[in-house]
Design an enzyme around this catalytic site. Structure first.
Site, short mmCIF file in Angstrom:
data_model
loop_
_atom_site.label_atom_id
_atom_site.label_comp_id
_atom_site.label_asym_id
_atom_site.label_seq_id
_atom_site.Cartn_x
_atom_site.Cartn_y
_atom_site.Cartn_z
N GLN A 1 -4.77 2.35 -3.89
CA GLN A 1 -3.47 1.51 -3.52
C GLN A 1 -2.57 1.28 -4.47
O GLN A 1 -2.80 0.55 -5.29
CB GLN A 1 -4.12 0.12 -3.09
N GLY B 1 1.31 0.47 -6.09
CA GLY B 1 2.32 -0.50 -5.77
C GLY B 1 3.09 -0.19 -4.41
O GLY B 1 3.15 0.82 -4.25
N ASP C 1 5.69 -0.67 -15.63
CA ASP C 1 4.36 -1.19 -15.11
C ASP C 1 3.24 -0.17 -15.54
O ASP C 1 2.44 0.28 -14.66
CB ASP C 1 4.37 -1.27 -13.69
#
Ligand SMILES: *[C@@H]1O[C@H](CO)[C@@H](O)[C@H](O)[C@H]1NC(C)=O
Ligand SMILES: *[C@@H]1O[C@H](CO)[C@@H](O)[C@H](O)[C@H]1NC(C)=O
Ligand SMILES: *[C@@H]1O[C@H](CO)[C@@H](O)[C@H](O)[C@H]1NC(C)=O
Ligand SMILES: *[C@@H]1O[C@H](CO)[C@@H](O)[C@H](O)[C@H]1NC(C)=O
Ligand SMILES: *[C@@H]1O[C@H](CO)[C@@H](O)[C@H](O)[C@H]1NC(C)=O
Ligand SMILES: *[C@@H]1O[C@H](CO)[C@@H](O)[C@H](O)[C@H]1NC(C)=O
Ligand SMILES: *[C@@H]1O[C@H](CO)[C@@H](O)[C@H](O)[C@H]1NC(C)=O
Ligand SMILES: *[C@@H]1O[C@H](CO)[C@@H](O)[C@H](O)[C@H]1NC(C)=O
Length: 810
Positions: free
Chosen positions: A506, A508, A623
């Site tokens: 999973q 972003g 990120d």
């Protein structure tokens, strides 16, 4: 200092009792002495060696200098165009003050040029800088040096340039091929006319130019600035010489700048821990670097696709050719200059590589204001710019002939003031017909497809049309464009109708499925949630960025798929999933050796360095975390997930945002508290990730790794931080060094954190002395970790549209 591990007395004893070859290595030959094939000279520290070599399967022999640690890298060749035909050559320092290479029949095969007045007593010495010098022993002066006669390599301290008094030029010339050192077709040479710059010549044609020196960097190479903590770049321009050279700030770093046999300049640095050369920079890069690609009075934009446009106030000289994508004719003025006091004006072209300055006039002592006036007064002046952007009195460069080879640069600081008829200044550039020629390469076609999708989406947003109709239109445009996008059926088939069993993660904004194309290739399909309009924005961002990024430490995007509300990204599939699967899993962790972990850390650093400095776009990832680092079958790390990455311009050091997004534990203090992010925020995330890889623990919740690391550092027992799952005694020095770098990266103040180029150097070199870290910022001191609502993914900021709408602003 690995080698320093043995006690000194022991080393000496060893030296006395063994016939170490070092005992016989010499760095010089005095007059009357010689070396023959098989023997060599070794510089005092062993950095360079001089000897005989051949290349490929050829039997012919050359005399050259190579690196001691990397003997296959030859940096200088004496007799490149006069090879020896056998292994019976001898290099002799003659009794008459020179030296020469003799063949089997004792005839001179090669001798150095430029020795004017020799003496009898000379000494030939190979210095540790890589310079071979011939010294007159009576006067102790250097009468000849190899640095004055380079072949294809520029070492620190060597010059490229011209002695203006005697006209002597020093330049690089390529090898003919990888296996043939003889003089090839490419030269790397200073053009001293006008405002000096370095030209790459392909025979008698200009292939690439560096752009003039602007006081800080060569106008076409703004990335030089990012290497300022590693190299010092020196440009000298005075009455007696014009020259360029570089020095390495750390004495132990080996580095070279090479003109390779394809005419590409490469800057390489030796990475001790990996025993390889790492490429830091190369030029030319991309089509816009091809000299005069778009013809005179045009601007070349390397925005994923090569785009030629005319400067404001100009139009294609030959419309038909431009439409046929032949832009060599360039552009011409729409309205001739008035050449009276009030008729003309200037418009600034910001962030460009300044045009060919061979015919320019330079006056270093006048101000920009004065420069403007002079250019306005002189009808033959077409544009002006500063000659030195580092000084307040900035000097003046004026162009009097066609403006050729202007390229838009990301992060360029130069401003070209272009003279046009005044009425052209008022008109908005948006209203003018913009002729754009797109040179579409295969990679770019995916981008274009997605770009069309993006335009349609924007249109939809502004006109608020019926959404189903629009998604059909999107779909149609894909088919119309006949571009190699993946179609839905292929994806459905590949992922077994998005079967749950194929879910691999999973990321972003969506679920990632594993798939297999009919041809057998494995792919990762990232399926974005369909009902969020924000998602498309991120989608476009990711596509635009990733398609243009090509690096072995970044995940490669293969294509995209847009159908109705479905948007998907198709990536290469990496067998070993993401890093968090390994480092936070009690069992898998034990399979990660320290060597692998160190290599993963270096790989991530390399990928991030590329994002920050080396790619044509300067990108802040924002990120970086263990889950966003994927591993291939050889455990090479690849950074993924650019959904919230952001481009920044070179002069844009800090960006502020109201909405803070990212992942807890990896975000820098200034980002969370003030919403400010910069490349240094990524450095912070990298530091946290590094500590996680080393410790096998998450920096999360009550487990504050940064605080723990600092505590152990203060107690001088930093090795206690290391994951017990792997034996750390073997690499103790490397590991404590690595943790040390990690601590430097998580410093509270961005200024205290090193740049990624420094981080990369610190990790790759054993010799650099690292600064001591200060106490890092801790959340405890401000009452704990910030509340979760700051970190909500639905607040994601919009994409910076710099790349998409850039043309109109210039
Ligand atoms: C090279 O030097 C050696 C002594 O070191 C000498 O015996 C030999 O004759 C020399 N060779 C030539 C070609 O001068
Ligand atoms: C030294 O002698 C050789 C012949 O033995 C000659 O070719 C060479 O030019 C001489 N060098 C100088 C500097 O006189
Ligand atoms: C050559 O050297 C001699 C003595 O070493 C000196 O007298 C003479 O001036 C020199 N000639 C040149 C052109 O440098
Ligand atoms: C590098 O070497 C030079 C000369 O050998 C010396 O002056 C300088 O201090 C050295 N720098 C470092 C950082 O070791
Ligand atoms: C491109 O256009 C120029 C004139 O603008 C012409 O001379 C040249 O032949 C053209 N080249 C090609 C490949 O069509
Ligand atoms: C410089 O001027 C010469 C003579 O006018 C011209 O042939 C040449 O193309 C000019 N070079 C550039 C780069 O403008
Ligand atoms: C430029 O200014 C410097 C110092 O201000 C002076 O030394 C130099 O002679 C000037 N050069 C010219 C060409 O006027
Ligand atoms: C205008 O500039 C050109 C090129 O620098 C120069 O040759 C010419 O003398 C200048 N004309 C005037 C009137 O200053």
């Amino acid at each position: 200092m690995k080698k320093g591990a043995l006690p000194k007395q022991f080393t000496i004893a060893l030296f006395l009792f063994t016939f170490s070859p070092i005992a016989f290595s010499v760095d010089s030959l005095c007059y009357g002495q010689n070396i023959s094939d098989g023997q060599k000279l070794t510089s005092s520290e062993g950095t360079f060696e001089l000897g005989f070599f051949s290349r490929g399967s050829s039997a012919i022999r050359f005399v050259g200098i190579w690196f001691g640690v990397s003997t296959d890298v030859v940096i200088w060749v004496a007799n490149r165009d006069q090879p020896l035909s056998s292994t019976f050559g001898t290099l002799i320092v003659d009794n008459n003050g020179s030296f020469a290479l003799y063949d089997a029949s004792e005839k001179i095969t090669w001798q150095p040029t430029g020795i004017k007045n020799g003496s009898y007593a000379t000494k030939l010495q190979l210095q540790d800088s890589g310079n071979l010098i011939l010294k007159d022993l009576s006067s102790n002066t250097v009468i000849w040096q190899s640095f004055d006669y380079p072949t294809n390599t520029l070492l620190p301290g060597m010059r490229v340039g011209k002695n203006l008094k005697i006209g002597f030029e020093t330049y690089l010339s390529s090898w003919k091929s990888g296996t043939d050192p003889s003089t090839g077709n490419y030269l790397y040479k200073m053009d001293t006319e006008g405002a000096p710059e370095i030209i790459t010549w392909d025979r008698d044609q200009i292939k690439y130019r560096s752009g003039m020196w602007n006081g800080l960097y060569f106008s076409g190479q703004p990335s030089m600035v990012t290497y300022n903590d590693m190299f010092t770049f020196l440009f000298v321009w005075d009455q007696s010489e014009v020259s360029y050279r570089y020095e390495v700030k750390e004495n132990n770093t080996l580095s070279r700048l090479v003109m390779n046999e394809d005419g590409v300049m490469q800057r390489l640095v030796w990475v001790e821990t990996h025993q390889t050369w790492s490429e830091f920079w190369l030029a030319p890069q991309g089509e816009c670097d091809n000299y005069a690609k778009c013809g005179p009075f045009s601007l070349c934009q390397p925005d994923g696709m090569t785009t030629c446009s005319c400067l404001r106030g100009f139009e294609p000289a030959a419309f038909t050719e431009w439409h046929m994508r032949n832009t060599s004719g360039g552009c011409q003025r729409k309205i001739p200059l008035g050449c009276t006091a009030n008729s003309d004006g200037f418009y600034p072209l910001k962030g460009v590589k300044l045009p060919d300055s061979h015919n320019a006039t330079v006056n270093a002592n006048i101000s920009a204001k004065e420069c403007r006036v002079r250019c306005l007064m002189n009808c033959s002046c077409l544009a002006y710019s500063s000659s030195d952007i580092t000084r307040r009195v900035s000097g003046c460069v004026m162009w009097n002939t066609a403006l050729v080879d202007i390229k838009y640069l990301n992060g360029g600081l130069d401003i070209l003031q272009v003279k046009v008829f005044k009425s052209e200044l008022g008109a908005s550039s948006k209203k003018q017909l913009m002729i754009i020629v797109k040179t579409i390469s295969s990679v770019v076609s995916v981008l274009l497809l997605c770009f069309i999708g993006y335009l349609l989406w924007r249109k939809k947003r502004y006109s608020k049309q019926d959404s189903t109709k629009n998604s059909l239109a999107q779909n149609d445009s894909i088919k119309d464009a006949e571009l190699p996008a993946f179609d839905m059926d292929t994806i459905l088939q590949a992922t077994d109708n998005f079967s749950i069993t194929n879910i691999v993660g999973q990321g972003g904004f969506g679920i990632v499925y594993k798939g297999k194309l009919p041809c057998g290739q494995e792919i990762a399909v990232k399926r974005l949630s369909g009902n969020s309009s924000q998602g498309l924005n991120e989608f476009m961002n990711e596509v635009m960025l990733v398609v243009k990024l090509q690096h072995r430490n970044l995940v490669r995007l293969l294509g995209c798929c847009i159908q109705n509300n479905e948007r998907m990204l198709i990536y290469e599939f990496l067998t070993n999933k993401s890093l968090d699967f390994f480092i936070f899993d009690a069992e898998k962790r034990t399979t990660l050796s320290w060597r692998t972990r160190l290599e993963i850390v270096i790989g991530i650093a390399r990928g991030l360095l590329y994002l920050h400095h080396d790619s044509r776009f300067n990108i802040i990832h924002r990120d970086l975390k263990a889950a966003n680092v994927l591993l291939d079958e050889y455990m090479n790390p690849k950074i993924s997930d650019f959904g919230i990455a952001r481009l920044f311009k070179g002069d844009q050091v800090v960006i502020s945002t109201e909405t803070v997004i990212g992942t807890r534990g990896y975000m820098s203090p200034e980002y969370i508290t003030e919403g400010k992010f910069s490349v240094k925020s990524d450095v912070y995330s990298f530091g946290v990730l590094l500590l996680e890889i080393m410790s096998g623990k998450r920096n999360q919740g009550n487990q504050n790794l940064v605080t723990d690391a600092w505590k152990l550092w203060e107690e001088q027992s930093i090795l206690k931080l290391l994951d017990k799952a792997a034996d750390s005694t073997v690499f103790a020095t490397e590991l404590s060094r690595c943790v040390h770098v990690g601590l430097l990266c998580v410093q509270g103040s961005p200024d205290d954190r090193p740049s990624m180029s420094s981080v990369f150097m610190m990790l790759s070199s054993d010799n650099l002395v690292l600064p001591a870290p200060k106490k890092p910022f801790t959340w405890r001191s401000i009452g704990g970790f910030p509340p979760e609502h700051h970190l909500c993914e639905s607040d994601i900021i919009s994409v910076d549209q710099l790349t998409i709408t850039g043309i109109e602003d210039r």
